[in-house]
Design a protein around this motif. Structure first.
Motif, short mmCIF file in Angstrom:
data_model
loop_
_atom_site.label_atom_id
_atom_site.label_comp_id
_atom_site.label_asym_id
_atom_site.label_seq_id
_atom_site.Cartn_x
_atom_site.Cartn_y
_atom_site.Cartn_z
N THR A 7 -6.65 3.95 7.22
CA THR A 7 -7.21 4.11 5.88
C THR A 7 -8.10 5.34 5.78
O THR A 7 -8.42 5.78 4.69
N VAL A 15 0.54 2.14 -1.04
CA VAL A 15 0.83 1.53 0.26
C VAL A 15 2.24 0.95 0.21
O VAL A 15 2.58 0.21 -0.71
N HIS A 27 -1.11 -1.49 10.30
CA HIS A 27 -1.35 -0.42 9.34
C HIS A 27 -0.87 0.88 10.00
O HIS A 27 -1.47 1.33 10.97
N ARG A 40 0.96 5.50 3.87
CA ARG A 40 0.53 4.34 4.64
C ARG A 40 1.58 3.26 4.50
O ARG A 40 2.05 2.96 3.41
N ASP A 42 2.20 -0.78 5.56
CA ASP A 42 1.71 -2.05 6.10
C ASP A 42 2.93 -2.87 6.47
O ASP A 42 3.80 -3.11 5.63
#
Length: 78
Positions: A7, A15, A27, A40, A42
């Protein structure tokens, strides 16, 4: 608890969620060197690298690019 390291890295605000994100979540930061861009992701620990790769390429190249034209590297190694 501190925020995940990913982050703090330069990524787009959006995301990408891959696999079941209930419970433990990895992550990840995915970068496309040719675009000078990163995002990013997840993902659940059970998500395969191939699934993450397909999701990232789909986000970086919405018009479509062959997944086989890209390699996945970690610390410079395929």
């Amino acid at each position: 608890m501190t925020a995940p390291f990913v982050t703090e890295l330069r990524t787009s605000d959006e995301v990408v969620k891959v696999g079941g994100t209930d419970g433990d979540t990895l992550h990840l930061r995915v970068q496309a060197a040719e675009l000078w861009d990163a995002l990013r992701v997840d993902a659940s620990p059970a998500t395969t690298i191939e699934t993450v790769k397909k999701a990232a390429i789909g986000r970086f190249f919405p018009a479509g690019e062959p997944v086989a034209d890209f390699v996945v590297k970690l610390r410079g190694y395929e």
